[in-house]
Design an enzyme around this catalytic site. Sequence first.
Site, PDB file in Angstrom:
ATOM      1  N   GLU A   1      -7.969  -4.982  -0.541  1.00  0.00           N
ATOM      2  CA  GLU A   1      -8.502  -5.710  -1.679  1.00  0.00           C
ATOM      3  C   GLU A   1      -8.455  -7.224  -1.475  1.00  0.00           C
ATOM      4  O   GLU A   1      -9.271  -7.948  -2.026  1.00  0.00           O
ATOM      5  CB  GLU A   1      -7.727  -5.344  -2.951  1.00  0.00           C
TER       6      GLU A   1
ATOM      7  N   HIS B   1       0.850  -1.197   0.000  1.00  0.00           N
ATOM      8  CA  HIS B   1       0.000   0.000   0.000  1.00  0.00           C
ATOM      9  C   HIS B   1       0.876   1.234   0.000  1.00  0.00           C
ATOM     10  O   HIS B   1       1.961   1.221   0.578  1.00  0.00           O
ATOM     11  CB  HIS B   1      -0.932   0.023   1.226  1.00  0.00           C
TER      12      HIS B   1
HETATM   13  N1  ACO Z   1       3.973  -7.713  -4.493  1.00  0.00           N
HETATM   14  C1  ACO Z   1       5.299  -7.727  -4.659  1.00  0.00           C
HETATM   15  N2  ACO Z   1       6.100  -6.660  -4.561  1.00  0.00           N
HETATM   16  C2  ACO Z   1       5.495  -5.488  -4.266  1.00  0.00           C
HETATM   17  C3  ACO Z   1       4.123  -5.390  -4.073  1.00  0.00           C
HETATM   18  C4  ACO Z   1       3.347  -6.552  -4.192  1.00  0.00           C
HETATM   19  N3  ACO Z   1       2.037  -6.554  -4.032  1.00  0.00           N
HETATM   20  N4  ACO Z   1       3.810  -4.108  -3.799  1.00  0.00           N
HETATM   21  C5  ACO Z   1       4.964  -3.421  -3.838  1.00  0.00           C
HETATM   22  N5  ACO Z   1       5.979  -4.258  -4.123  1.00  0.00           N
HETATM   23  C6  ACO Z   1       7.366  -3.891  -4.279  1.00  0.00           C
HETATM   24  C7  ACO Z   1       7.538  -3.139  -5.596  1.00  0.00           C
HETATM   25  O1  ACO Z   1       7.866  -4.021  -6.638  1.00  0.00           O
HETATM   26  C8  ACO Z   1       8.638  -2.174  -5.285  1.00  0.00           C
HETATM   27  O2  ACO Z   1       9.862  -2.833  -5.492  1.00  0.00           O
HETATM   28  P1  ACO Z   1      11.138  -2.010  -6.061  1.00  0.00           P
HETATM   29  O3  ACO Z   1      11.443  -0.986  -5.002  1.00  0.00           O
HETATM   30  O4  ACO Z   1      12.170  -3.057  -6.215  1.00  0.00           O
HETATM   31  O5  ACO Z   1      10.674  -1.398  -7.357  1.00  0.00           O
HETATM   32  C9  ACO Z   1       8.477  -1.902  -3.777  1.00  0.00           C
HETATM   33  O6  ACO Z   1       7.712  -2.999  -3.241  1.00  0.00           O
HETATM   34  C10 ACO Z   1       7.749  -0.627  -3.487  1.00  0.00           C
HETATM   35  O7  ACO Z   1       6.565  -0.604  -4.222  1.00  0.00           O
HETATM   36  P2  ACO Z   1       5.967   0.734  -4.807  1.00  0.00           P
HETATM   37  O8  ACO Z   1       5.633   0.526  -6.250  1.00  0.00           O
HETATM   38  O9  ACO Z   1       6.792   1.906  -4.444  1.00  0.00           O
HETATM   39  O10 ACO Z   1       4.630   0.858  -4.022  1.00  0.00           O
HETATM   40  P3  ACO Z   1       3.557   1.941  -4.348  1.00  0.00           P
HETATM   41  O11 ACO Z   1       3.325   2.700  -3.113  1.00  0.00           O
HETATM   42  O12 ACO Z   1       3.872   2.743  -5.554  1.00  0.00           O
HETATM   43  O13 ACO Z   1       2.322   1.036  -4.770  1.00  0.00           O
HETATM   44  C11 ACO Z   1       0.600  -0.521  -4.648  1.00  0.00           C
HETATM   45  C12 ACO Z   1       1.367   0.574  -3.899  1.00  0.00           C
HETATM   46  C13 ACO Z   1       0.209  -0.023  -6.061  1.00  0.00           C
HETATM   47  C14 ACO Z   1      -0.682  -0.843  -3.901  1.00  0.00           C
HETATM   48  C15 ACO Z   1       1.500  -1.748  -4.775  1.00  0.00           C
HETATM   49  O14 ACO Z   1       1.821  -2.231  -3.485  1.00  0.00           O
HETATM   50  C16 ACO Z   1       0.875  -2.854  -5.622  1.00  0.00           C
HETATM   51  O15 ACO Z   1       1.037  -2.845  -6.847  1.00  0.00           O
HETATM   52  N6  ACO Z   1       0.131  -3.811  -4.985  1.00  0.00           N
HETATM   53  C17 ACO Z   1      -0.555  -4.837  -5.738  1.00  0.00           C
HETATM   54  C18 ACO Z   1      -1.868  -4.294  -6.336  1.00  0.00           C
HETATM   55  C19 ACO Z   1      -2.935  -4.078  -5.263  1.00  0.00           C
HETATM   56  O16 ACO Z   1      -3.094  -4.867  -4.346  1.00  0.00           O
HETATM   57  N7  ACO Z   1      -3.707  -3.005  -5.450  1.00  0.00           N
HETATM   58  C20 ACO Z   1      -4.787  -2.614  -4.501  1.00  0.00           C
HETATM   59  C21 ACO Z   1      -4.307  -1.507  -3.620  1.00  0.00           C
HETATM   60  S1  ACO Z   1      -5.459  -1.102  -2.331  1.00  0.00           S
HETATM   61  C22 ACO Z   1      -6.518  -0.004  -3.041  1.00  0.00           C
HETATM   62  O17 ACO Z   1      -6.239   0.711  -3.962  1.00  0.00           O
HETATM   63  C23 ACO Z   1      -7.916   0.057  -2.536  1.00  0.00           C
END
Ligand code: ACO
Length: 368
Positions: free
Chosen positions: A297, A244
């Site tokens: 989610e 998140h």
């Molecule tokens: N699985 C694996 N790795 C992850 C995940 C995940 N679910 N989420 C983040 N990471 C990793 C990223 O790959 C990133 O790695 P890096 O630094 O090597 O590039 C690191 O953790 C940081 O992630 P960010 O992209 O900076 O996180 P951000 O804050 O931009 O994104 C998000 C948050 C979009 C929710 C992300 O965690 C994600 O894509 N999750 C999966 C999709 C999801 O569950 N969406 C629903 C969100 S809840 C809502 O909107 C109601």
Amino acid sequence: MSDGLEGVIAADTVLSEVDGEAGRLIVRGRSLDQLAGGTSFEQVTRLLWDGFFEHLPDDLAPALGAARLEVFAEVAALDTGLLDRTPIEGMRALTARLADGDDLAVALRLVAAPAVFTAAVVRAQAGEAPLRPDPALSHAADALRMLRGRPPSHAEAAALDTYLVTVSDHGLNASTFAARVIASTRAGLTSSVLGGISALKGPLHGGAPGPIIEMLDGIGTPQNARAWIEAALDRGDRLMGFGHRVYRAEDPRARVLRRTAQELDAPRYEVAKALEDAALAELRARRPDRVLETNVEFWAAIILDFAQVPADITPAMFTCARTAGWAAHIMEQKLTGRLIRPSARYVGPAPRPVRDVPGAAEIIDRDA
Ligand code: ACO
């Protein structure tokens, strides 16, 4: 500059507070843990809207029921060209037909619309006629009845109601920000909500539950969870339902919906819990630098599955709830905010002759 506007405060709001460090969500001064299960979606909508609309009735349920009936008239305009689109896209197209006018009446119609239009689109895709709303039912019960063609059980309606309350508002998330940006131009409630729907349907925001159910189907039994998670992360996949932007602790909405799934004895609870445990263990081992916890989610997918909402309809169901929050934010923006117009840092080429633009030389020669 902040990549993705992370940490940037772009508005003052009295609506909800997302405390990412403590893993706490406050909606108009009340903790989500207390609201979920103790108040209905109609009551939380009333709470969110308090002070933003004139002549707000104490009990919003009859007005919302009447609004469902009003918007049902638009279903006749559903054309077959929309039937190969996703349910949320079909619903968005019908929502675009709603006119602006008196703020409260429009907001009620916009909250009513996703339940009525999504059901109509899904039924039309199955070759079935739409079902007329029943204004005497709760919003959650009627949404399920219109979708499935038969009344839900008490437990199914309660599950959806808890879900709607849980996701009704959540600070300045991407779709709420989109809605507020549009509201800041004075484009009106309907246009602003359409922007919210468009932002919400993306897989990084409200489109995650569908893939989560696919993930659970792929895993099958709890014993397979760890191997499946390892393979997915080895491939470089993001695990849907984890991570998140704001929470660096457990997402309180995931906590509420996990508790609800357990209380309801949801059929997928065991495999989902095994998947969650395996995913958290693996994410902690691989990313000790980054807190990646379960987000809303993940357990929303289980609750919606319990209520027999098909996986491809979950973004549309999210919209059913979030329109309540968007409408409040749009009104707050209108009453207290300025035009939202940030700046971009230019990182393109330095000024150079127009002749360099492909095709421009001929135009310049012709005009000379
Ligand atoms: N699985 C694996 N790795 C992850 C995940 C995940 N679910 N989420 C983040 N990471 C990793 C990223 O790959 C990133 O790695 P890096 O630094 O090597 O590039 C690191 O953790 C940081 O992630 P960010 O992209 O900076 O996180 P951000 O804050 O931009 O994104 C998000 C948050 C979009 C929710 C992300 O965690 C994600 O894509 N999750 C999966 C999709 C999801 O569950 N969406 C629903 C969100 S809840 C809502 O909107 C109601």
